[in-house]
Design an enzyme around this catalytic site. Structure first.
Site, PDB file in Angstrom:
ATOM      1  N   GLY A 233       0.767  -1.235   0.000  1.00 50.04           N
ATOM      2  CA  GLY A 233       0.000   0.000   0.000  1.00 50.04           C
ATOM      3  C   GLY A 233       0.797   1.284   0.000  1.00 50.04           C
ATOM      4  O   GLY A 233       0.212   2.371  -0.004  1.00 50.04           O
ATOM      5  N   GLU A 268       4.357  -6.541   1.671  1.00 51.93           N
ATOM      6  CA  GLU A 268       3.858  -6.984   0.356  1.00 51.93           C
ATOM      7  C   GLU A 268       3.718  -5.786  -0.582  1.00 51.93           C
ATOM      8  O   GLU A 268       2.614  -5.461  -1.031  1.00 51.93           O
ATOM      9  CB  GLU A 268       2.485  -7.647   0.523  1.00 51.93           C
ATOM     10  N   PRO A 269       4.796  -5.122  -0.911  1.00 48.69           N
ATOM     11  CA  PRO A 269       4.668  -3.936  -1.773  1.00 48.69           C
ATOM     12  C   PRO A 269       4.486  -4.305  -3.237  1.00 48.69           C
ATOM     13  O   PRO A 269       5.083  -5.261  -3.730  1.00 48.69           O
ATOM     14  CB  PRO A 269       6.014  -3.225  -1.583  1.00 48.69           C
ATOM     15  N   GLY A 270       3.643  -3.573  -3.923  1.00 50.10           N
ATOM     16  CA  GLY A 270       3.479  -3.761  -5.366  1.00 50.10           C
ATOM     17  C   GLY A 270       3.826  -2.457  -6.062  1.00 50.10           C
ATOM     18  O   GLY A 270       4.904  -2.273  -6.621  1.00 50.10           O
ATOM     19  N   ARG A 307      -6.734   2.532 -15.190  1.00 52.07           N
ATOM     20  CA  ARG A 307      -6.806   3.257 -13.917  1.00 52.07           C
ATOM     21  C   ARG A 307      -7.586   4.574 -13.982  1.00 52.07           C
ATOM     22  O   ARG A 307      -8.394   4.848 -13.085  1.00 52.07           O
ATOM     23  CB  ARG A 307      -5.407   3.477 -13.325  1.00 52.07           C
ATOM     24  N   TYR A 311     -10.712   4.280 -11.475  1.00 51.18           N
ATOM     25  CA  TYR A 311     -10.663   4.995 -10.194  1.00 51.18           C
ATOM     26  C   TYR A 311     -10.555   6.506 -10.347  1.00 51.18           C
ATOM     27  O   TYR A 311     -10.302   7.199  -9.364  1.00 51.18           O
ATOM     28  CB  TYR A 311      -9.425   4.610  -9.369  1.00 51.18           C
ATOM     29  N   CYS A 338     -15.060   2.519 -27.666  1.00 49.16           N
ATOM     30  CA  CYS A 338     -16.429   3.012 -27.666  1.00 49.16           C
ATOM     31  C   CYS A 338     -17.003   3.063 -26.258  1.00 49.16           C
ATOM     32  O   CYS A 338     -17.915   2.311 -25.903  1.00 49.16           O
ATOM     33  CB  CYS A 338     -17.288   2.123 -28.550  1.00 49.16           C
ATOM     34  N   GLU A 339     -16.422   3.904 -25.439  1.00 44.92           N
ATOM     35  CA  GLU A 339     -16.892   4.154 -24.079  1.00 44.92           C
ATOM     36  C   GLU A 339     -16.534   5.598 -23.759  1.00 44.92           C
ATOM     37  O   GLU A 339     -15.409   6.021 -24.042  1.00 44.92           O
ATOM     38  CB  GLU A 339     -16.146   3.279 -23.047  1.00 44.92           C
TER      39      GLU A 339
HETATM   40  C1  LIG Z   1      -2.907  -5.351  -3.612  1.00 43.77           C
HETATM   41  C2  LIG Z   1      -2.290  -5.930  -2.403  1.00 43.77           C
HETATM   42  C3  LIG Z   1      -0.976  -5.592  -2.052  1.00 43.77           C
HETATM   43  C4  LIG Z   1      -0.148  -4.593  -2.810  1.00 43.77           C
HETATM   44  O1  LIG Z   1      -0.604  -3.294  -2.715  1.00 43.77           O
HETATM   45  P1  LIG Z   1       0.252  -2.069  -3.302  1.00 43.77           P
HETATM   46  O2  LIG Z   1      -0.589  -0.893  -3.037  1.00 43.77           O
HETATM   47  O3  LIG Z   1       0.451  -2.311  -4.748  1.00 43.77           O
HETATM   48  O4  LIG Z   1       1.549  -2.038  -2.560  1.00 43.77           O
HETATM   49  C5  LIG Z   1      -0.433  -6.210  -0.958  1.00 43.77           C
HETATM   50  N1  LIG Z   1      -1.126  -7.112  -0.218  1.00 43.77           N
HETATM   51  C6  LIG Z   1      -2.391  -7.454  -0.518  1.00 43.77           C
HETATM   52  C7  LIG Z   1      -3.093  -8.447   0.314  1.00 43.77           C
HETATM   53  C8  LIG Z   1      -3.009  -6.872  -1.617  1.00 43.77           C
HETATM   54  O5  LIG Z   1      -4.272  -7.196  -1.906  1.00 43.77           O
END
Ligand SMILES: *Cc1c(COP(=O)(O)O)cnc(C)c1O
Length: 404
Positions: A233, A268-270, A307, A311, A338-339
């Protein structure tokens, strides 16, 4: 990415050269940026050396995950497909955590067979199902329980996950009950308390609050969790040096927490790993005037990058060649789909654009390609890795015949 002699350049390659060679729309990722993000993340939290599990759903490109794996990261997955992809990329099962509210029997079965590190369960029914499958296999399974800490992440509502009205995790009362269930099960080894309160979090205070709540709950139930999984997050800056999460302040809050609790931290960074590494190169197909606006019709669309439509997210747009002449008209950057929601950005004072010009949509490395689709039967774009003056194809452009 910067302008060199007025030409927009990623690492050492001009956008125009990439477009000429690989056509548009094209996703590009900067290797240097990826490496810097990972190094920075690691060094920011180095005092407690967390297990960092890259959240695959932000970007599921096999070859990009392979690069991320080389830095020693594990994976956070939310489906059997993502779990298979993490394994295919060579990520050690011992560094894989499996999250999600709706894991099916076959997904749990597969995860147990692969001996992954943790299944983060999100309901009583799921834990009962894990217990049942583990018993059949006569195998002990390591799990975490996802707590819903009822904390407002102060982010977009659509990507907030830690409030009591959200579907994720269990409340403190159920959490207690589930810990007891796990203690009494021969087949479940409860290792972890997990949370994930949302995405694109810019302020450290929700995290501070979340840590306080976890701390209170752990003290109350008096169970020794070996791991605390704080989820991801971490918010990034989407507009020229706008606010991003202050890692230092988050680090301080975690260190404070660790003074009272002996455990290892999982992240858990994305987005914070891949978000600002990605760029989407697109060509202007047509320009048309309507209602006092100039519609800039790009060859990229909401199927490539959803995105903004999903959002209301904002992605900066940059021209590939800088000129000083500004347009007095309002520009609306749209795709060919077409949106009406197939729209990227409405902006004033953009530089004068012509048909066939190239533009770049910025910071699309996370939830860009992974959320893409074939809507309107549009083939998915090519994905490229830029490393200095080299270009590597991460994934080929889809062909129309793949869709027929
Ligand atoms: C989506 C998600 C993440 C990653 O979130 P980011 O905002 O991309 O860092 C980590 N853990 C869980 C359980 C998620 O659903």
């Amino acid at each position: 990415m910067k302008y060199i002699n007025k030409k927009l350049t990623i690492e050492k390659i001009e956008i125009e050269n990439i477009a000429r060679k690989f056509n548009t729309p094209a996703y590009c990722y900067s290797y240097k940026k990826l490496r810097d993000n990972i190094k920075n993340f690691k060094s920011s939290f180095k005092s407690f050396s967390p297990l960092i599990c890259f959240s695959l759903k932000s970007n599921t490109n096999l070859n990009l995950i392979r690069e991320i794996k080389k830095f020693g990261l594990g994976a956070d997955v939310v489906s059997m497909g993502e779990l298979m992809m993490a394994l295919k990329a060579g990520i050690n099962p011992n560094k894989i955590v499996f999250s999600g509210v709706g894991k099916t029997t076959s997904e749990i079965d597969f995860a147990i067979n692969k001996n992954i590190f943790l299944i983060n369960a999100e309901s009583k029914s799921e834990i009962i199902e894990i217990d049942r499958i583990a018993k059949l296999k006569k195998k002990q399974v390591q799990i975490g329980i996802r707590l819903n800490p009822n904390t407002d992440a102060k982010t977009l509502n659509q990507i907030s996950t830690g409030k009591k009205e959200n579907k994720f995790g269990v409340n403190d009362k159920t959490f207690n009950e589930l810990v007891k269930f796990c203690i009494n099960s021969k087949y479940i080894n409860l290792k972890c308390l997990s949370v994930h309160i949302g995405s694109q979090i810019l302020d450290h205070k929700p995290y501070e609050k979340m840590l306080k709540i976890i701390s209170k709950i752990i003290k109350k139930i008096n169970y020794n969790f070996e791991f605390i999984d704080l989820g991801g997050g971490m918010g990034i800056s989407y507009k020229n040096n706008s606010k991003k999460l202050n890692y230092k302040k988050y680090d301080i809050a975690i260190k404070k927490f660790l003074k009272n609790h002996r455990c290892k931290i999982i992240f858990e960074p994305g987005r914070s790993i891949v978000g600002n590494t990605g760029f989407l190169i697109s060509r202007v197909i047509y320009i048309k005037n309507n209602a006092g606006k100039k519609f800039i019709i790009l060859d990229a669309a909401m199927n490539d990058l959803i995105r903004p439509a999903l959002y209301g997210a904002t992605h900066n747009i940059l021209p590939s060649s800088k000129i000083s002449k500004r347009s007095k008209k309002i520009y609306e950057f749209v795709g060919p789909i077409c949106e009406t929601t197939d729209k990227f950005l409405t902006i004033k004072n953009f530089q004068d654009l012509k048909e066939k010009d190239l533009v770049v949509l910025c910071d699309v490395g996370a939830y860009g390609m992974s959320l893409s689709s074939n809507y309107n039967l549009r083939p998915k774009p090519v994905e490229l890795l830029i490393k200095g003056s080299k270009i590597k194809i991460l994934k080929k452009r889809q062909k129309h015949k793949d869709l027929m």
